[in-house]
Scaffold this active site. Structure first.
Site, PDB file in Angstrom:
ATOM      1  N   ASP A  52      -0.216  -5.989   0.322  1.00 34.16           N
ATOM      2  CA  ASP A  52      -1.482  -6.350  -0.316  1.00 34.16           C
ATOM      3  C   ASP A  52      -1.242  -7.643  -1.078  1.00 34.16           C
ATOM      4  OD1 ASP A  52      -3.094  -4.100   0.424  1.00 34.16           O
ATOM      5  OD2 ASP A  52      -1.961  -2.895  -1.003  1.00 34.16           O
ATOM      6  N   CYS A  99       0.860  -1.177   0.000  1.00 28.39           N
ATOM      7  CA  CYS A  99       0.000   0.000   0.000  1.00 28.39           C
ATOM      8  C   CYS A  99       0.900   1.231   0.000  1.00 28.39           C
ATOM      9  CB  CYS A  99      -0.895  -0.002   1.232  1.00 28.39           C
ATOM     10  SG  CYS A  99      -1.840   1.532   1.420  1.00 28.39           S
TER      11      CYS A  99
END
Length: 162
Positions: free
Chosen positions: A60, A53
């Site tokens: 992620d 992120c």
């Protein structure tokens, strides 16, 4: 006719794998399509994609689906794996990762058609599934891309595992 990876000019096959830990499209390698006169699909399912992120720097996780109809070139699968791995420490939003992957593959292969779909695991209770596609301008694949985008995810699957 080339018989091995050296004759094909593929540098990443064989030997010890050198991983790149920052986004790097230069690791992508291609080879000649032996059947450019035949339309066919190539699909990669990449269930271990990770990026970061750009705001929180948290990881992620996603499955990336890449489907394409090759023209003169195909992407070599190990180089694709190393390219996707290069996102491991790359901070970017899900949507931008998917579009960038698609554009990098277009730049390297110039396929007739390509689509890239990311199915990201949820964070904060929301999963994001960006989709991008492209058809070669001036060909029937341009219209197919428009149709597939317009009809994309009209019948979404039941999501009960993420």
């Amino acid at each position: 006719m080339p018989q091995n990876d050296k004759e094909l000019n593929l540098k990443l096959l064989g030997g010890k794998t050198q991983y790149v830990f920052e986004y790097n499209p230069d690791v992508l390698e291609t080879f000649d399509n032996k059947h450019p006169d035949t339309d066919y699909w190539v699909k990669f399912n990449c269930p271990e994609f990770t990026s970061l992120c750009p705001i929180t720097n948290q990881p992620d996780f996603a499955t990336i689906y890449i489907s394409y109809v090759p023209d003169k070139k195909l992407v070599e699968s190990k180089s694709l794996k190393l390219y996707l791995f290069s996102y491991r420490n790359h901070g970017d939003f899900h949507e931008n990762c998917i579009v960038t992957i698609m554009k990098d593959l277009i730049d390297k292969m110039d396929p007739k058609y390509i689509e890239v779909w990311g199915k990201f695991l949820p964070r904060g209770g929301i999963s994001i599934d960006p989709y991008a596609n492209w058809g070669k301008p001036g060909t029937r694949w341009e219209k197919i891309a428009e149709q597939r985008l317009a009809m994309h995810d009209m019948n979404p699957e039941t999501v009960d595992n993420r």
